[in-house]
Design a protein around this motif. Structure first.
Motif, PDB file in Angstrom:
ATOM      1  N   LEU A  66      51.165  -8.848  18.014  1.00  0.00           N
ATOM      2  CA  LEU A  66      51.034  -7.395  18.004  1.00  0.00           C
ATOM      3  C   LEU A  66      49.611  -6.999  17.615  1.00  0.00           C
ATOM      4  CD1 LEU A  66      52.150  -4.525  18.142  1.00  0.00           C
ATOM      5  CD2 LEU A  66      52.934  -4.800  15.784  1.00  0.00           C
ATOM      6  N   ALA A  67      49.065  -7.671  16.623  1.00  0.00           N
ATOM      7  CA  ALA A  67      47.686  -7.387  16.198  1.00  0.00           C
ATOM      8  C   ALA A  67      46.703  -7.698  17.321  1.00  0.00           C
ATOM      9  CB  ALA A  67      47.354  -8.181  14.949  1.00  0.00           C
ATOM     10  N   ALA A  68      46.924  -8.795  18.052  1.00  0.00           N
ATOM     11  CA  ALA A  68      46.052  -9.142  19.178  1.00  0.00           C
ATOM     12  C   ALA A  68      46.139  -8.071  20.266  1.00  0.00           C
ATOM     13  CB  ALA A  68      46.423 -10.506  19.737  1.00  0.00           C
ATOM     14  N   THR A  69      47.333  -7.548  20.485  1.00  0.00           N
ATOM     15  CA  THR A  69      47.522  -6.471  21.461  1.00  0.00           C
ATOM     16  C   THR A  69      46.729  -5.230  21.040  1.00  0.00           C
ATOM     17  OG1 THR A  69      49.703  -7.309  22.033  1.00  0.00           O
ATOM     18  CG2 THR A  69      49.255  -5.012  22.573  1.00  0.00           C
ATOM     19  N   LEU A  70      46.801  -4.900  19.761  1.00  0.00           N
ATOM     20  CA  LEU A  70      46.064  -3.743  19.262  1.00  0.00           C
ATOM     21  C   LEU A  70      44.552  -3.975  19.310  1.00  0.00           C
ATOM     22  CD1 LEU A  70      48.375  -2.738  16.302  1.00  0.00           C
ATOM     23  CD2 LEU A  70      47.982  -1.462  18.418  1.00  0.00           C
ATOM     24  N   LEU A  71      44.117  -5.210  19.059  1.00  0.00           N
ATOM     25  CA  LEU A  71      42.698  -5.531  19.163  1.00  0.00           C
ATOM     26  C   LEU A  71      42.228  -5.318  20.607  1.00  0.00           C
ATOM     27  CD1 LEU A  71      40.670  -8.073  17.314  1.00  0.00           C
ATOM     28  CD2 LEU A  71      40.474  -8.112  19.780  1.00  0.00           C
ATOM     29  N   GLY A  72      43.015  -5.778  21.562  1.00  0.00           N
ATOM     30  CA  GLY A  72      42.681  -5.561  22.978  1.00  0.00           C
ATOM     31  C   GLY A  72      42.655  -4.087  23.325  1.00  0.00           C
TER      32      GLY A  72
END
Length: 141
Positions: A66-72
């Motif tokens: 989820l954090a990687a998605t938000l970073l993207g």
């Protein structure tokens, strides 16, 4: 708080990529090499910021994705902010490519003995995905 930070890390990675591309790619003519180099710079910086985020906020697998998605999404938001009013298809495609490559890159931030090999392979996969995206959209224009 870690999830808000991941969006901010994405925006910072995009800013770093913009500055790096301005310095490194200045004077290069448009073409396939420019798309490959641009993807290398963007995805490398995205991986660097993901690694730093992971060190600061170690989480389990699902919250990490989820954090990687938000970073993207944070990365894409800066690119969309800089784009001349983007169409809906460009907005969705740009956000999707940065979110997907961020999730792919997040697989390389897991610790382990094969960390360098894993990071190299996910970085290569993200660069290929991003380059294909760049070349596809360039062919439509």
């Amino acid at each position: 708080m870690p999830f808000i930070a991941s969006f901010i890390y994405g925006a910072l990675a995009a800013g770093a990529a913009l500055l790096s591309e301005g310095i490194i790619l200045a004077g290069l003519l448009s073409g396939p090499l420019l798309f490959v180099l641009g993807a290398c710079i963007e995805e490398s910086l995205k991986l660097l910021f993901l690694i730093q985020w992971q060190r600061r906020f170690p989480l389990g697998t699902l919250p990490h994705l989820l954090a990687a998605t938000l970073l993207g999404a944070g990365f894409a938001s800066v690119e969309l902010w800089l784009a001349a009013p983007p169409t809906l298809s460009i907005t969705l495609a740009l956000a999707l490519v940065h979110i997907v490559t961020s999730v792919v890159l997040s697989l390389g931030t897991r610790s382990g003995q094969l960390a360098i090999l894993l990071r190299g392979s996910v970085l290569l996969a993200a660069i290929v995905l991003h380059t294909v995206y760049n070349l596809f959209f360039a062919s439509l224009q």
